[in-house]
Design a protein around this motif. Structure first.
Motif, PDB file in Angstrom:
ATOM      1  N   LEU A   7       2.743  12.750  -4.735  1.00  0.00           N
ATOM      2  CA  LEU A   7       3.888  12.283  -5.505  1.00  0.00           C
ATOM      3  C   LEU A   7       3.947  13.039  -6.838  1.00  0.00           C
ATOM      4  N   ALA A   8       5.017  12.812  -7.578  1.00  0.00           N
ATOM      5  CA  ALA A   8       5.246  13.615  -8.782  1.00  0.00           C
ATOM      6  C   ALA A   8       4.223  13.370  -9.877  1.00  0.00           C
ATOM      7  N   ASP A   9       3.623  12.177  -9.901  1.00  0.00           N
ATOM      8  CA  ASP A   9       2.705  11.841 -11.003  1.00  0.00           C
ATOM      9  C   ASP A   9       1.238  11.955 -10.608  1.00  0.00           C
ATOM     10  N   ASP A  10       0.918  12.824  -9.664  1.00  0.00           N
ATOM     11  CA  ASP A  10      -0.458  12.926  -9.174  1.00  0.00           C
ATOM     12  C   ASP A  10      -1.463  13.228 -10.281  1.00  0.00           C
ATOM     13  N   VAL A  11      -1.165  14.192 -11.138  1.00  0.00           N
ATOM     14  CA  VAL A  11      -2.136  14.592 -12.159  1.00  0.00           C
ATOM     15  C   VAL A  11      -2.412  13.429 -13.100  1.00  0.00           C
ATOM     16  N   VAL A  13     -19.645   3.641   1.449  1.00  0.00           N
ATOM     17  CA  VAL A  13     -18.204   3.651   1.685  1.00  0.00           C
ATOM     18  C   VAL A  13     -17.474   3.998   0.388  1.00  0.00           C
ATOM     19  N   ASN A  14     -16.299   4.580   0.543  1.00  0.00           N
ATOM     20  CA  ASN A  14     -15.479   4.868  -0.630  1.00  0.00           C
ATOM     21  C   ASN A  14     -14.469   3.754  -0.873  1.00  0.00           C
ATOM     22  N   MET A  15     -13.996   3.674  -2.095  1.00  0.00           N
ATOM     23  CA  MET A  15     -12.888   2.780  -2.425  1.00  0.00           C
ATOM     24  C   MET A  15     -11.603   3.573  -2.311  1.00  0.00           C
ATOM     25  N   THR A  16     -10.636   3.048  -1.559  1.00  0.00           N
ATOM     26  CA  THR A  16      -9.351   3.721  -1.368  1.00  0.00           C
ATOM     27  C   THR A  16      -8.333   3.148  -2.341  1.00  0.00           C
ATOM     28  N   LEU A  17      -7.683   4.047  -3.098  1.00  0.00           N
ATOM     29  CA  LEU A  17      -6.730   3.660  -4.133  1.00  0.00           C
ATOM     30  C   LEU A  17      -5.344   4.166  -3.757  1.00  0.00           C
ATOM     31  N   PRO A  18      -4.358   3.276  -3.616  1.00  0.00           N
ATOM     32  CA  PRO A  18      -3.009   3.706  -3.251  1.00  0.00           C
ATOM     33  C   PRO A  18      -2.336   4.457  -4.395  1.00  0.00           C
ATOM     34  N   ALA A  19      -1.185   5.020  -4.083  1.00  0.00           N
ATOM     35  CA  ALA A  19      -0.475   5.857  -5.059  1.00  0.00           C
ATOM     36  C   ALA A  19       0.455   5.023  -5.922  1.00  0.00           C
ATOM     37  N   GLY A  20      -0.123   4.145  -6.740  1.00  0.00           N
ATOM     38  CA  GLY A  20       0.671   3.317  -7.640  1.00  0.00           C
ATOM     39  C   GLY A  20       0.770   3.928  -9.018  1.00  0.00           C
ATOM     40  N   PRO A  21       1.292   3.171  -9.978  1.00  0.00           N
ATOM     41  CA  PRO A  21       1.354   3.642 -11.363  1.00  0.00           C
ATOM     42  C   PRO A  21      -0.047   3.991 -11.879  1.00  0.00           C
ATOM     43  N   PRO A  22      -0.179   5.065 -12.631  1.00  0.00           N
ATOM     44  CA  PRO A  22      -1.510   5.522 -13.059  1.00  0.00           C
ATOM     45  C   PRO A  22      -2.362   4.449 -13.723  1.00  0.00           C
ATOM     46  N   GLU A  23      -1.755   3.644 -14.598  1.00  0.00           N
ATOM     47  CA  GLU A  23      -2.556   2.651 -15.305  1.00  0.00           C
ATOM     48  C   GLU A  23      -3.064   1.559 -14.357  1.00  0.00           C
ATOM     49  N   PHE A  25       0.861  -1.191   0.000  1.00  0.00           N
ATOM     50  CA  PHE A  25       0.000   0.000   0.000  1.00  0.00           C
ATOM     51  C   PHE A  25       0.890   1.231   0.000  1.00  0.00           C
ATOM     52  N   VAL A  26       0.812   2.021  -1.084  1.00  0.00           N
ATOM     53  CA  VAL A  26       1.709   3.143  -1.306  1.00  0.00           C
ATOM     54  C   VAL A  26       0.992   4.457  -1.030  1.00  0.00           C
ATOM     55  N   THR A  27       1.621   5.315  -0.204  1.00  0.00           N
ATOM     56  CA  THR A  27       1.142   6.668   0.028  1.00  0.00           C
ATOM     57  C   THR A  27       2.344   7.604  -0.053  1.00  0.00           C
ATOM     58  N   SER A  28       2.106   8.897   0.156  1.00  0.00           N
ATOM     59  CA  SER A  28       3.209   9.855   0.159  1.00  0.00           C
ATOM     60  C   SER A  28       4.154   9.617   1.333  1.00  0.00           C
ATOM     61  N   GLN A  29       3.712   8.838   2.325  1.00  0.00           N
ATOM     62  CA  GLN A  29       4.524   8.591   3.510  1.00  0.00           C
ATOM     63  C   GLN A  29       5.349   7.307   3.418  1.00  0.00           C
ATOM     64  N   ALA A  70      -0.570  24.916  -5.558  1.00  0.00           N
ATOM     65  CA  ALA A  70      -0.278  24.611  -6.962  1.00  0.00           C
ATOM     66  C   ALA A  70      -0.810  23.226  -7.342  1.00  0.00           C
ATOM     67  N   ALA A  71      -0.608  22.259  -6.467  1.00  0.00           N
ATOM     68  CA  ALA A  71      -1.061  20.893  -6.767  1.00  0.00           C
ATOM     69  C   ALA A  71      -2.573  20.817  -6.868  1.00  0.00           C
ATOM     70  N   ILE A  72      -3.279  21.472  -5.953  1.00  0.00           N
ATOM     71  CA  ILE A  72      -4.737  21.440  -5.980  1.00  0.00           C
ATOM     72  C   ILE A  72      -5.271  22.158  -7.216  1.00  0.00           C
ATOM     73  N   ASP A  73      -4.643  23.264  -7.589  1.00  0.00           N
ATOM     74  CA  ASP A  73      -5.052  23.960  -8.820  1.00  0.00           C
ATOM     75  C   ASP A  73      -4.877  23.057 -10.039  1.00  0.00           C
ATOM     76  N   ASP A  74      -3.804  22.271 -10.040  1.00  0.00           N
ATOM     77  CA  ASP A  74      -3.579  21.358 -11.167  1.00  0.00           C
ATOM     78  C   ASP A  74      -4.620  20.236 -11.202  1.00  0.00           C
ATOM     79  N   LEU A  75      -5.067  19.811 -10.029  1.00  0.00           N
ATOM     80  CA  LEU A  75      -6.007  18.690  -9.947  1.00  0.00           C
ATOM     81  C   LEU A  75      -7.469  19.128 -10.038  1.00  0.00           C
TER      82      LEU A  75
END
Length: 338
Positions: free
Chosen positions: A140-144, A107-117, A17-21, A175-180
Protein backbone atom coordinates in the motif's frame (compact mmCIF):
# COMPACT_ATOMS: atom_id res chain seq x y z
CA UNK A 1 -18.06 -47.98 7.21
CA UNK A 2 -17.19 -44.35 7.96
CA UNK A 3 -19.92 -41.76 8.42
CA UNK A 4 -19.01 -38.29 7.28
CA UNK A 5 -20.31 -34.78 7.67
CA UNK A 6 -19.15 -31.61 5.92
CA UNK A 7 -19.47 -28.34 7.82
CA UNK A 8 -19.31 -24.83 6.41
CA UNK A 9 -18.02 -22.46 9.10
CA UNK A 10 -17.71 -18.67 9.27
CA UNK A 11 -15.48 -17.39 12.09
CA UNK A 12 -15.62 -13.65 12.88
CA UNK A 13 -12.35 -11.77 13.26
CA UNK A 14 -11.74 -9.51 16.24
CA UNK A 15 -10.83 -6.71 13.82
CA UNK A 16 -10.94 -6.51 10.00
CA UNK A 17 -7.75 -7.98 8.52
CA UNK A 18 -6.26 -5.66 5.89
CA UNK A 19 -3.80 -6.72 3.17
CA UNK A 20 -2.94 -5.45 -0.30
CA UNK A 21 -5.66 -7.79 -1.59
CA UNK A 22 -8.51 -6.34 0.46
CA UNK A 23 -10.24 -6.53 3.83
CA UNK A 24 -11.43 -9.70 5.56
CA UNK A 25 -14.04 -9.51 8.34
CA UNK A 26 -14.67 -13.24 8.82
CA UNK A 27 -12.93 -16.46 7.88
CA UNK A 28 -14.91 -19.15 6.09
CA UNK A 29 -13.64 -22.72 6.40
CA UNK A 30 -14.85 -26.17 5.41
CA UNK A 31 -14.46 -28.96 7.96
CA UNK A 32 -14.98 -32.66 7.32
CA UNK A 33 -15.74 -35.03 10.16
CA UNK A 34 -15.27 -38.79 9.71
CA UNK A 35 -16.67 -41.19 12.30
CA UNK A 36 -15.87 -44.90 12.37
CA UNK A 37 -18.16 -47.67 13.56
CA UNK A 38 -16.47 -47.67 16.97
CA UNK A 39 -17.19 -43.95 17.46
CA UNK A 40 -13.65 -42.74 16.77
CA UNK A 41 -13.80 -39.38 15.02
CA UNK A 42 -11.31 -37.58 12.81
CA UNK A 43 -11.45 -33.97 11.64
CA UNK A 44 -9.94 -32.32 8.60
CA UNK A 45 -9.99 -28.71 7.50
CA UNK A 46 -9.98 -26.93 4.15
CA UNK A 47 -8.87 -23.30 4.24
CA UNK A 48 -9.34 -21.79 0.77
CA UNK A 49 -9.23 -18.01 0.44
CA UNK A 50 -10.45 -17.00 -2.98
CA UNK A 51 -8.76 -13.59 -2.99
CA UNK A 52 -5.45 -15.33 -2.20
CA UNK A 53 -5.51 -18.68 -4.02
CA UNK A 54 -8.48 -18.42 -6.39
CA UNK A 55 -10.32 -21.33 -4.75
CA UNK A 56 -13.88 -20.80 -3.54
CA UNK A 57 -15.61 -22.35 -0.55
CA UNK A 58 -18.23 -23.74 -2.94
CA UNK A 59 -15.63 -25.54 -5.05
CA UNK A 60 -14.23 -27.24 -1.96
CA UNK A 61 -17.66 -28.28 -0.70
CA UNK A 62 -18.56 -29.72 -4.10
CA UNK A 63 -15.34 -31.75 -4.11
CA UNK A 64 -16.17 -33.30 -0.73
CA UNK A 65 -19.82 -34.19 -1.34
CA UNK A 66 -19.23 -37.66 -2.75
CA UNK A 67 -16.34 -38.84 -0.58
CA UNK A 68 -12.59 -38.61 -1.20
CA UNK A 69 -11.91 -35.70 -3.56
CA UNK A 70 -11.18 -36.78 -7.15
CA UNK A 71 -7.92 -36.14 -8.95
CA UNK A 72 -7.84 -32.50 -9.97
CA UNK A 73 -9.93 -31.34 -7.01
CA UNK A 74 -8.75 -28.23 -5.16
CA UNK A 75 -5.74 -29.01 -2.95
CA UNK A 76 -7.60 -27.62 0.06
CA UNK A 77 -10.27 -30.32 -0.36
CA UNK A 78 -7.61 -33.01 -0.65
CA UNK A 79 -5.92 -31.63 2.46
CA UNK A 80 -9.14 -31.74 4.46
CA UNK A 81 -9.82 -35.37 3.56
CA UNK A 82 -6.22 -36.42 4.22
CA UNK A 83 -6.18 -34.72 7.63
CA UNK A 84 -9.49 -36.32 8.64
CA UNK A 85 -8.21 -39.77 7.65
CA UNK A 86 -4.90 -39.24 9.45
CA UNK A 87 -6.59 -37.84 12.54
CA UNK A 88 -8.89 -40.87 12.66
CA UNK A 89 -6.10 -43.39 12.10
CA UNK A 90 -3.71 -41.84 14.61
CA UNK A 91 -6.41 -41.46 17.25
CA UNK A 92 -6.96 -45.21 17.06
CA UNK A 93 -3.23 -45.72 17.60
CA UNK A 94 -2.95 -43.09 20.33
CA UNK A 95 -0.24 -41.24 18.36
CA UNK A 96 0.17 -37.78 16.79
CA UNK A 97 0.24 -37.27 13.02
CA UNK A 98 3.96 -36.64 12.86
CA UNK A 99 6.91 -37.39 15.07
CA UNK A 100 7.22 -34.14 17.04
CA UNK A 101 10.84 -33.37 17.78
CA UNK A 102 10.30 -30.13 19.70
CA UNK A 103 7.61 -29.36 22.27
CA UNK A 104 7.35 -25.75 21.09
CA UNK A 105 7.74 -23.92 17.78
CA UNK A 106 8.81 -20.27 17.34
CA UNK A 107 6.09 -18.23 15.65
CA UNK A 108 5.87 -14.74 14.22
CA UNK A 109 3.25 -12.11 14.97
CA UNK A 110 1.32 -11.13 11.83
CA UNK A 111 0.39 -7.45 11.55
CA UNK A 112 -2.24 -6.32 9.02
CA UNK A 113 -1.83 -3.26 6.82
CA UNK A 114 -3.60 -0.74 9.04
CA UNK A 115 -2.72 2.83 10.00
CA UNK A 116 0.96 3.03 11.04
CA UNK A 117 0.27 4.13 14.60
CA UNK A 118 -2.23 1.29 15.18
CA UNK A 119 0.04 -1.35 13.68
CA UNK A 120 2.99 -0.06 15.73
CA UNK A 121 0.90 -0.22 18.90
CA UNK A 122 -0.01 -3.84 18.15
CA UNK A 123 3.67 -4.62 17.53
CA UNK A 124 4.66 -3.05 20.84
CA UNK A 125 2.07 -5.21 22.57
CA UNK A 126 3.47 -8.26 20.77
CA UNK A 127 6.98 -7.37 21.91
CA UNK A 128 5.80 -7.22 25.52
CA UNK A 129 4.17 -10.62 25.00
CA UNK A 130 7.54 -12.05 23.95
CA UNK A 131 7.43 -12.21 20.16
CA UNK A 132 10.82 -11.95 18.49
CA UNK A 133 9.63 -12.04 14.87
CA UNK A 134 7.05 -9.77 13.23
CA UNK A 135 5.48 -9.89 9.77
CA UNK A 136 3.94 -6.71 8.37
CA UNK A 137 1.57 -6.68 5.43
CA UNK A 138 2.69 -4.24 2.72
CA UNK A 139 1.74 -3.29 -0.83
CA UNK A 140 0.00 0.00 0.00
CA UNK A 141 1.02 3.63 -0.32
CA UNK A 142 2.07 4.07 3.32
CA UNK A 143 4.34 1.02 3.59
CA UNK A 144 7.48 2.90 4.64
CA UNK A 145 5.61 4.76 7.38
CA UNK A 146 3.93 1.59 8.68
CA UNK A 147 7.01 -0.64 8.63
CA UNK A 148 9.14 2.18 10.03
CA UNK A 149 6.68 2.67 12.87
CA UNK A 150 6.84 -1.05 13.65
CA UNK A 151 10.64 -1.06 13.63
CA UNK A 152 10.68 1.91 15.99
CA UNK A 153 8.16 0.20 18.27
CA UNK A 154 9.99 -3.13 18.53
CA UNK A 155 13.57 -1.86 18.46
CA UNK A 156 16.57 -3.12 16.51
CA UNK A 157 16.79 -6.79 17.49
CA UNK A 158 13.51 -8.58 16.55
CA UNK A 159 13.29 -10.08 13.07
CA UNK A 160 11.04 -8.04 10.79
CA UNK A 161 9.47 -9.50 7.64
CA UNK A 162 7.22 -7.84 5.10
CA UNK A 163 4.65 -9.57 2.91
CA UNK A 164 3.36 -7.92 -0.26
CA UNK A 165 1.01 -10.75 -1.30
CA UNK A 166 2.09 -10.29 -4.94
CA UNK A 167 1.06 -6.62 -4.96
CA UNK A 168 3.89 -5.24 -7.10
CA UNK A 169 5.14 -5.50 -10.68
CA UNK A 170 8.91 -5.91 -10.91
CA UNK A 171 9.96 -2.26 -11.09
CA UNK A 172 7.66 -1.23 -8.25
CA UNK A 173 8.90 -4.15 -6.17
CA UNK A 174 12.53 -3.17 -6.58
CA UNK A 175 11.80 0.44 -5.66
CA UNK A 176 9.63 -0.51 -2.68
CA UNK A 177 12.16 -2.98 -1.30
CA UNK A 178 14.97 -0.44 -1.69
CA UNK A 179 12.88 2.04 0.29
CA UNK A 180 12.21 -0.52 3.04
CA UNK A 181 15.71 -2.04 3.18
CA UNK A 182 17.14 0.51 5.69
CA UNK A 183 14.63 -0.86 8.23
CA UNK A 184 16.70 -4.06 8.51
CA UNK A 185 14.34 -6.64 7.03
CA UNK A 186 14.77 -10.37 7.58
CA UNK A 187 13.06 -11.01 4.23
CA UNK A 188 10.40 -9.80 1.82
CA UNK A 189 7.69 -12.29 1.00
CA UNK A 190 6.00 -12.72 -2.42
CA UNK A 191 6.79 -9.30 -3.88
CA UNK A 192 5.33 -10.23 -7.29
CA UNK A 193 2.84 -12.69 -8.74
CA UNK A 194 5.11 -15.18 -10.56
CA UNK A 195 8.35 -16.98 -9.84
CA UNK A 196 9.89 -15.41 -12.95
CA UNK A 197 9.09 -11.93 -11.67
CA UNK A 198 10.35 -12.77 -8.18
CA UNK A 199 13.61 -14.02 -9.70
CA UNK A 200 14.04 -10.73 -11.56
CA UNK A 201 13.50 -8.79 -8.34
CA UNK A 202 15.89 -10.96 -6.34
CA UNK A 203 18.73 -10.12 -8.75
CA UNK A 204 18.32 -6.42 -8.02
CA UNK A 205 17.74 -6.13 -4.27
CA UNK A 206 19.84 -6.72 -1.18
CA UNK A 207 17.06 -8.15 1.00
CA UNK A 208 16.42 -11.94 1.05
CA UNK A 209 13.32 -12.86 -0.95
CA UNK A 210 10.77 -15.56 -0.18
CA UNK A 211 8.00 -17.12 -2.27
CA UNK A 212 4.57 -17.88 -0.82
CA UNK A 213 1.57 -17.84 -3.17
CA UNK A 214 3.80 -19.27 -5.91
CA UNK A 215 4.56 -22.38 -3.85
CA UNK A 216 1.86 -25.07 -3.88
CA UNK A 217 4.03 -28.18 -3.86
CA UNK A 218 7.30 -29.84 -4.79
CA UNK A 219 7.12 -28.88 -8.45
CA UNK A 220 6.97 -25.19 -7.55
CA UNK A 221 9.89 -25.55 -5.14
CA UNK A 222 11.96 -27.18 -7.89
CA UNK A 223 10.96 -24.44 -10.33
CA UNK A 224 11.92 -21.74 -7.80
CA UNK A 225 15.33 -23.36 -7.35
CA UNK A 226 15.86 -23.66 -11.09
CA UNK A 227 15.05 -19.98 -11.60
CA UNK A 228 17.02 -18.81 -8.57
CA UNK A 229 13.81 -17.06 -7.58
CA UNK A 230 14.11 -16.99 -3.82
CA UNK A 231 16.13 -17.60 -0.70
CA UNK A 232 13.24 -19.18 1.21
CA UNK A 233 9.77 -20.60 0.70
CA UNK A 234 6.63 -20.29 2.79
CA UNK A 235 4.59 -23.50 2.64
CA UNK A 236 0.87 -23.64 3.36
CA UNK A 237 -0.39 -27.06 4.41
CA UNK A 238 -3.91 -26.59 3.03
CA UNK A 239 -2.76 -25.05 -0.25
CA UNK A 240 -0.20 -27.85 -0.73
CA UNK A 241 -2.83 -30.56 -0.51
CA UNK A 242 -2.19 -31.91 2.97
CA UNK A 243 0.34 -33.02 5.55
CA UNK A 244 2.27 -35.35 3.22
CA UNK A 245 2.57 -32.94 0.26
CA UNK A 246 3.56 -30.05 2.54
CA UNK A 247 6.24 -32.23 4.15
CA UNK A 248 7.56 -33.12 0.70
CA UNK A 249 7.74 -29.43 -0.25
CA UNK A 250 9.67 -28.57 2.92
CA UNK A 251 12.16 -31.36 2.29
CA UNK A 252 12.56 -30.36 -1.34
CA UNK A 253 13.37 -26.80 -0.27
CA UNK A 254 16.01 -28.09 2.12
CA UNK A 255 17.49 -30.30 -0.59
CA UNK A 256 17.75 -27.29 -2.89
CA UNK A 257 19.46 -25.09 -0.31
CA UNK A 258 16.48 -22.91 0.52
CA UNK A 259 15.14 -22.07 3.95
CA UNK A 260 11.50 -22.90 4.61
CA UNK A 261 8.74 -22.29 7.11
CA UNK A 262 5.05 -23.09 7.49
CA UNK A 263 2.28 -20.58 7.86
CA UNK A 264 -1.46 -20.21 8.04
CA UNK A 265 -3.88 -18.49 5.70
CA UNK A 266 -5.97 -17.71 8.77
CA UNK A 267 -6.54 -21.44 9.24
CA UNK A 268 -8.68 -22.97 11.95
CA UNK A 269 -7.37 -25.03 14.88
CA UNK A 270 -7.19 -28.32 12.94
CA UNK A 271 -4.94 -26.85 10.25
CA UNK A 272 -2.79 -25.03 12.80
CA UNK A 273 -2.37 -28.21 14.87
CA UNK A 274 -1.30 -30.20 11.82
CA UNK A 275 1.19 -27.50 10.79
CA UNK A 276 2.66 -27.30 14.30
CA UNK A 277 3.20 -31.06 14.34
CA UNK A 278 4.79 -30.93 10.89
CA UNK A 279 7.05 -27.99 11.80
CA UNK A 280 8.22 -29.90 14.86
CA UNK A 281 8.75 -33.14 12.93
CA UNK A 282 10.87 -31.32 10.34
CA UNK A 283 12.77 -29.25 12.95
CA UNK A 284 12.09 -25.96 11.18
CA UNK A 285 14.20 -23.11 12.54
CA UNK A 286 12.54 -20.06 10.97
CA UNK A 287 9.60 -18.66 12.92
CA UNK A 288 6.36 -20.04 11.50
CA UNK A 289 3.31 -17.95 10.70
CA UNK A 290 0.91 -20.01 12.81
CA UNK A 291 -0.05 -17.58 15.59
CA UNK A 292 -3.26 -16.51 13.88
CA UNK A 293 -6.01 -18.13 15.96
CA UNK A 294 -5.85 -15.13 18.29
CA UNK A 295 -7.25 -13.02 15.43
CA UNK A 296 -10.57 -14.89 15.71
CA UNK A 297 -13.44 -13.86 17.95
CA UNK A 298 -14.93 -17.28 18.72
CA UNK A 299 -14.66 -20.08 21.26
CA UNK A 300 -13.20 -22.36 18.58
CA UNK A 301 -10.05 -20.21 18.53
CA UNK A 302 -9.23 -21.39 22.05
CA UNK A 303 -8.96 -25.06 21.06
CA UNK A 304 -5.16 -24.66 21.08
CA UNK A 305 -3.04 -22.92 23.68
CA UNK A 306 -2.23 -19.30 22.85
CA UNK A 307 1.38 -18.40 22.02
CA UNK A 308 3.62 -17.68 24.98
CA UNK A 309 6.88 -15.73 24.67
CA UNK A 310 6.74 -16.13 20.89
CA UNK A 311 6.37 -19.91 21.06
CA UNK A 312 3.43 -22.24 20.41
CA UNK A 313 3.05 -25.61 22.06
CA UNK A 314 3.00 -28.55 19.66
CA UNK A 315 -0.10 -30.76 20.16
CA UNK A 316 1.08 -34.22 21.14
CA UNK A 317 -2.00 -36.08 19.91
CA UNK A 318 -3.69 -38.40 19.73
CA UNK A 319 -4.17 -37.49 16.09
CA UNK A 320 -4.26 -33.75 15.65
CA UNK A 321 -4.62 -33.30 19.39
CA UNK A 322 -7.52 -30.87 18.93
CA UNK A 323 -10.80 -31.07 20.82
CA UNK A 324 -13.56 -28.68 19.71
CA UNK A 325 -16.89 -28.83 21.51
CA UNK A 326 -20.19 -29.11 19.68
CA UNK A 327 -21.16 -25.75 21.16
CA UNK A 328 -18.04 -24.12 19.70
CA UNK A 329 -18.84 -25.61 16.29
CA UNK A 330 -22.47 -24.48 16.42
CA UNK A 331 -21.37 -20.94 17.28
CA UNK A 332 -19.70 -20.55 13.85
CA UNK A 333 -21.73 -23.03 11.78
CA UNK A 334 -23.20 -21.68 8.56
CA UNK A 335 -24.47 -24.99 7.21
CA UNK A 336 -24.05 -28.70 7.71
CA UNK A 337 -23.75 -29.68 4.06
CA UNK A 338 -23.85 -33.44 4.65
Amino acid sequence: MKQRSVLHLAIPLREPFVTSQGVLAERELVVIRLEDDDGTTGFGEAAPLESYDGVSIGAVIDSLRMGPPPRGAPPQARAAWELAELDLQRRRLGRPLGDPFNDQIPVNMTLPAGPPEEVAAAAAEGLRAGYSCFKVKVGLADDVERVGAVREAVGPWPALRVDANAAWPVEEAVAAIDDLAPLDLELVEQPCATLEEIAAVRLRVGVPVAADESITGVEDVVAAARLGACDAVNVKLSGSGGFGPARDALRSARDHGMAAWLSSTLDGPWGIAAALQLASSESLSLACGLATLELFDAELARALAAPSRGLMAVPQGPGLGVEVSEAALREVLVEEVL
